[in-house]
Design an enzyme around this catalytic site. Structure first.
Site, PDB file in Angstrom:
ATOM      1  CD  GLU A 103      -2.948  -1.323   2.237  1.00  0.00           C
ATOM      2  OE1 GLU A 103      -2.870  -0.530   3.184  1.00  0.00           O
ATOM      3  OE2 GLU A 103      -3.841  -2.181   2.150  1.00  0.00           O
TER       4      GLU A 103
ATOM      5  CD  GLU B 142      -4.336  -8.077   1.049  1.00  0.00           C
ATOM      6  OE1 GLU B 142      -5.270  -7.447   1.577  1.00  0.00           O
ATOM      7  OE2 GLU B 142      -3.138  -7.768   1.210  1.00  0.00           O
TER       8      GLU B 142
HETATM    9  C1  XIL Z   1      -6.293  -6.976   7.659  1.00  0.00           C
HETATM   10  C2  XIL Z   1      -6.628  -8.228   8.440  1.00  0.00           C
HETATM   11  O1  XIL Z   1      -7.504  -9.027   7.684  1.00  0.00           O
HETATM   12  C3  XIL Z   1      -7.253  -7.859   9.768  1.00  0.00           C
HETATM   13  O2  XIL Z   1      -7.413  -9.011  10.576  1.00  0.00           O
HETATM   14  C4  XIL Z   1      -6.362  -6.854  10.506  1.00  0.00           C
HETATM   15  O3  XIL Z   1      -7.018  -6.420  11.680  1.00  0.00           O
HETATM   16  C5  XIL Z   1      -6.037  -5.659   9.622  1.00  0.00           C
HETATM   17  O4  XIL Z   1      -5.471  -6.106   8.410  1.00  0.00           O
HETATM   18  N1  XIL Z   1      -5.049  -4.918   3.178  1.00  0.00           N
HETATM   19  C6  XIL Z   1      -4.001  -5.701   3.583  1.00  0.00           C
HETATM   20  C7  XIL Z   1      -4.211  -6.684   4.669  1.00  0.00           C
HETATM   21  O5  XIL Z   1      -2.918  -5.668   2.985  1.00  0.00           O
HETATM   22  O6  XIL Z   1      -3.043  -6.882   5.424  1.00  0.00           O
HETATM   23  C8  XIL Z   1      -5.351  -6.299   5.575  1.00  0.00           C
HETATM   24  O7  XIL Z   1      -5.567  -7.343   6.493  1.00  0.00           O
HETATM   25  C9  XIL Z   1      -6.581  -6.010   4.751  1.00  0.00           C
HETATM   26  C10 XIL Z   1      -6.358  -4.869   3.796  1.00  0.00           C
END
Ligand code: XIL
Length: 380
Positions: A153, A277
């Site tokens: 990010e 994701e």
């Molecule tokens: C999220 C997790 O799913 C949660 O459990 C945690 O509280 C916060 O992070 N983008 C990403 C991930 O790159 O690491 C994030 O994961 C979701 C959004």
């Protein structure tokens, strides 16, 4: 009626055949609740790769010393336990690991950006040294992963951003100290990761990735691509990047052609794509939902029994997406969770019941699963 769950084929086999790729990674993001009991059986049947949903993030891997010292230069010992538990499960079951993430603005233990601020050069040297120590130690601890999200990010959400970078990252701010160029943290991260990967002899089988969300939106995508080009332009000192991880936190009705455009933009630079994701929210929220994070503008909670219309639209959305992933450049697809009983979308962007995955809260295949594995299935 949904097909009999006992007739469900293995997702990994279906996709590997569909894409004609024997070594395709079909991954799932998990925490420790998925490595025992029924969830672990579902995982082993359908997936051949995992990502730690949280256990490999910097705030878990290497938090500040506790009790805190001031300044917090006395680092705690790395906390590899939670990640090791997942990696051991993977190793014991012939499952591969995708590693997430070395640097992320949301989880920066303060010791990493602590340093001697007497001059800009001194401070930069201290912070870069911490970064290198972190990257070398953590990469060295997980020698067998097939990819690292080196930076997560880094891109700005602002389509009008001049250089594409998010400027509110503690890394960007630290690297900007004393008038220096904040963007350079991303180059350094890929440079240190490149050095470590070479030292580990894993150049051809450990991909170094820039991971981000909303690459399906043209403005955000342009920012991500600018950052990739910026990293590529650091090749003079040997810095490498293999590709882009597209998070694809999408919602019902998402436009698969914009996902294709994102994959093509990366291909045009000669790089590979990972889907990192994937989930498809039941709610087609307006963009303002994600800044305000209230209902409204976020859509009202469906409660525990979402309407069939939403589940059906979710299914056809998933089908279009998995068709869009059928490209040579796409090397892996990971869903952000195993089944609807464990998803971050129950608390993001608001507290609300969501059902974004391929398996339901009882771990049975949903319409979304069936549309992906069977092109002939017609949803109700
Ligand atoms: C999220 C997790 O799913 C949660 O459990 C945690 O509280 C916060 O992070 N983008 C990403 C991930 O790159 O690491 C994030 O994961 C979701 C959004």
């Amino acid at each position: 009626m949904l097909p009999d769950p006992t007739t469900a084929p293995a997702l990994k086999t279906v996709l590997s055949t569909k894409y004609g790729k024997p070594d395709f990674h079909v991954g799932v993001a998990i925490e420790s609740d998925s490595i025992t009991g029924v969830p672990s059986l579902l995982l082993k049947k359908h997936f051949n790769a995992i990502t730690a949903e949280n256990a490999m993030k910097p705030d878990t891997i290497w938090p500040n010393a506790s009790p805190a010292t001031n300044p917090p230069t006395a680092r705690a010992t790395p906390n590899f336990g939670p990640a090791d538990e997942l990696v051991t499960f993977a190793t014991n079951n012939g499952i591969e690991v995708r590693a997430h993430t070395l640097l992320w603005h949301q989880t920066v233990p303060t010791w990493l950006i602590q340093g001697n601020q007497s001059t800009a050069n001194n401070y930069r040297a201290d912070v870069a040294q911490h970064m290198q120590n972190y990257i070398e130690t953590v990469m060295g601890h997980f020698p067998d992963v097939y990819a690292w999200d080196v930076v997560n990010e880094a891109a700005s959400d602002d389509p009008g951003s001049a250089d594409g970078f998010r400027t509110d990252s503690p890394w960007y701010i630290a690297y900007s100290f004393g008038g220096k160029d904040g963007r350079e943290y991303v180059r350094d991260a890929f440079y240190f990761a490149t050095l470590k990967r070479t030292a580990m002899n894993r150049v051809n089988d450990m991909a170094l990735m820039l991971n981000d969300y909303n690459t399906e939106l043209p403005g955000k995508r342009a920012n991500v691509i600018k950052i990739v080009q910026y990293i590529l332009a650091d090749s003079g000192r040997g810095t490498m990047i293999d590709g882009v991880g597209h998070q694809l936190h999408l919602q019902v009705g998402a436009d698969a052609s914009q996902v294709t455009a994102a994959l093509q933009a990366v291909e045009a630079l000669g790089l590979i794509n990972h889907i990192t994701e994937l989930d498809v929210s039941l709610y087609a929220d307006p963009g303002t939902c994600f800044s305000g994070r209230t209902i409204p503008p976020c859509l009202a909670d469906y409660g525990a029994s979402p309407p069939q219309s939403a589940l059906s639209l979710q299914a056809t959305t998933y089908r279009a997406l998995f068709n869009a992933f059928d490209r040579t450049s796409v090397k892996s697809v990971t869903t952000w969770g195993l089944a609807d009983n464990h998803t971050w979308l129950n608390s993001w962007p608001v507290n609300r019941t969501n059902r974004p995955l391929l398996f339901d809260t009882s771990l049975y295949p949903k319409w979304a699963f069936w549309t992906v594995v069977d092109p002939a299935i017609v949803v109700p």
